[in-house]
Design a protein around this motif. Structure first.
Motif, PDB file in Angstrom:
ATOM      1  N   GLY A 147       0.814  -1.202   0.000  1.00 31.19           N
ATOM      2  CA  GLY A 147       0.000   0.000   0.000  1.00 31.19           C
ATOM      3  C   GLY A 147       0.847   1.250   0.000  1.00 31.19           C
ATOM      4  N   ALA A 148       0.211   2.378   0.225  1.00 31.73           N
ATOM      5  CA  ALA A 148       0.917   3.656   0.216  1.00 31.73           C
ATOM      6  C   ALA A 148       1.986   3.721   1.307  1.00 31.73           C
ATOM      7  CB  ALA A 148      -0.077   4.797   0.390  1.00 31.73           C
ATOM      8  N   ASP A 149       1.780   2.965   2.392  1.00 36.06           N
ATOM      9  CA  ASP A 149       2.717   3.000   3.517  1.00 36.06           C
ATOM     10  C   ASP A 149       3.560   1.740   3.640  1.00 36.06           C
ATOM     11  OD1 ASP A 149       1.779   5.545   4.320  1.00 36.06           O
ATOM     12  OD2 ASP A 149       0.052   4.595   5.295  1.00 36.06           O
ATOM     13  N   GLY A 150       3.590   0.943   2.583  1.00 32.55           N
ATOM     14  CA  GLY A 150       4.443  -0.246   2.614  1.00 32.55           C
ATOM     15  C   GLY A 150       3.659  -1.542   2.577  1.00 32.55           C
ATOM     16  N   GLU A 151       4.332  -2.632   2.929  1.00 33.79           N
ATOM     17  CA  GLU A 151       3.756  -3.968   2.817  1.00 33.79           C
ATOM     18  C   GLU A 151       2.803  -4.255   3.976  1.00 33.79           C
ATOM     19  OE1 GLU A 151       5.515  -8.488   2.945  1.00 33.79           O
ATOM     20  OE2 GLU A 151       6.603  -7.007   1.749  1.00 33.79           O
ATOM     21  N   VAL A 152       1.688  -4.914   3.633  1.00 35.76           N
ATOM     22  CA  VAL A 152       0.707  -5.332   4.635  1.00 35.76           C
ATOM     23  C   VAL A 152       0.241  -6.745   4.309  1.00 35.76           C
ATOM     24  CG1 VAL A 152      -0.125  -3.002   5.125  1.00 35.76           C
ATOM     25  CG2 VAL A 152      -1.226  -4.353   3.329  1.00 35.76           C
ATOM     26  N   THR A 153      -0.302  -7.411   5.325  1.00 33.27           N
ATOM     27  CA  THR A 153      -0.882  -8.727   5.130  1.00 33.27           C
ATOM     28  C   THR A 153      -2.399  -8.607   5.029  1.00 33.27           C
ATOM     29  OG1 THR A 153      -1.174  -9.166   7.479  1.00 33.27           O
ATOM     30  CG2 THR A 153       0.976  -9.729   6.513  1.00 33.27           C
ATOM     31  N   LEU A 154      -3.033  -9.703   4.656  1.00 32.80           N
ATOM     32  CA  LEU A 154      -4.492  -9.718   4.624  1.00 32.80           C
ATOM     33  C   LEU A 154      -5.064  -9.433   6.009  1.00 32.80           C
ATOM     34  CD1 LEU A 154      -7.033 -10.318   2.861  1.00 32.80           C
ATOM     35  CD2 LEU A 154      -6.897 -12.664   3.685  1.00 32.80           C
TER      36      LEU A 154
END
Length: 238
Positions: free
Chosen positions: A70-77
Motif C-alpha cells: 500500500g501507500a505506507d508499505g507492505e501489509v498482510t491480509l
C-alpha cells in the motif's frame, strides 16, 4: 428475521400509499400502483436474500499469507482488517498489462470514493489491483479520489485464488468479503455471478448490482443502454 406471515400484502400497502402527482391520469395511477406493489415485493425479496446471506455457515479458511503493498508499505491480509471483524476487498481491473484501468470499475469506484469514510465506520475496505502501487496512486491522484485505500497484489496469488484473474491471464473484477474470528480468517461471500449465470440479452451482473450508474438509469424511461458503457473521460474531461 422478517416474519413473512405478519406482513400486510404489497397490494394493500400500495393502495394505502395515496401519493399522486399533478395532472397524472387515472391510467397512469393504476399502472403506477401496480408497479409500486411489485417494488414492495422486490424490497422484501432483497431483504430475504440479505438475511439468507447473513446466515451462511462459516466459509473456507484462509490458509495463505497473502501480502499487498500500500501507500505506507507492505501489509498482510490480516492487517487489512484493522480493528474490524469484516473486510471487503474489491479487485480493480488495472493490471500491469493495461494501458488504462477498466472504465466500468473506475465508474463504480469513483462513486464509492465518497462513501468510504462511512463504509469504514462499519467494516474494513480495500481495493486491490495487480499494477505496482506507484501506478495505482498516480491514477488515484489523477482521478481526484480522496478516500479509496489502494493496494498492489505483489505476487498475484490473492487475485488468482479469489477469481480476479481470467483463464487467459487477463483481469477480472472481483468482490470478496472476509471475516476474522478468534484469529481465524475465513472467506464469507462472493457474488458468484458471471457469464454462465447471465440471462439472455443481459450483460453479466450481480444482485445486488453495485453500480450506482445502472441503479440510476434503471429508474428512467430509457433504462440501461444495451450497447453503451462508461468511459474514463468524455470530450477530454473527467
Amino acid at each position: 428475521m422478517m416474519d413473512q406471515n405478519n406482513l400486510v400484502s404489497a397490494r394493500e400497502l400500495a393502495r394505502r400509499n395515496a401519493v399522486t402527482f399533478p395532472n397524472e391520469s387515472s391510467e397512469y395511477r393504476k399502472a403506477r400502483d401496480e408497479l409500486l406493489a411489485e417494488e414492495i415485493e422486490l424490497r422484501r425479496h432483497i431483504e430475504r436474500v440479505a438475511e439468507q446471506r447473513r446466515a451462511l455457515p462459516p466459509g473456507g479458511q484462509v490458509s495463505k499469507d497473502y501480502r499487498f503493498r500500500g501507500a505506507d508499505g507492505e501489509v498482510t491480509l490480516r492487517d487489512l482488517f484493522g480493528e474490524k471483524p469484516t473486510l471487503v476487498i474489491y479487485n480493480y481491473m488495472y493490471g500491469p498489462q493495461r494501458e488504462q484501468p477498466c472504465p466500468m470499475c473506475t465508474s463504480m469506484l469513483s462513486a464509492l470514493d465518497g462513501e468510504i469514510p462511512d463504509i469504514r465506520q462499519q467494516v474494513a475496505f480495500a481495493v486491490v489491483a495487480r499494477s505496482p502501487i506507484e501506478r495505482l496512486l498516480a491514477f488515484k491522484k489523477e482521478r481526484g479520489w480522496h478516500h479509496l485505500p489502494l493496494y498492489s497484489d505483489m505476487t498475484e496469488e490473492f487475485s488468482r485464488d479469489y477469481h480476479a484473474i481470467g483463464a487467459d491471464g487477463s483481469d477480472d473484477a472481483a468482490y470478496n468479503v472476509f471475516t476474522i474470528k478468534d484469529g481465524v480468517v475465513r472467506h464469507f461471500w462472493n457474488p458468484e455471478m458471471g457469464p454462465v449465470t447471465a440471462d439472455p440479452g443481459q450483460d453479466p451482473r450481480g444482485a445486488p448490482d453495485f453500480m450506482p450508474l445502472w441503479t440510476v438509469l434503471d429508474t428512467t424511461p430509457e433504462g440501461r443502454p444495451p450497447a453503451w458503457y462508461p468511459k474514463l473521460s468524455y470530450d477530454g474531461m473527467w
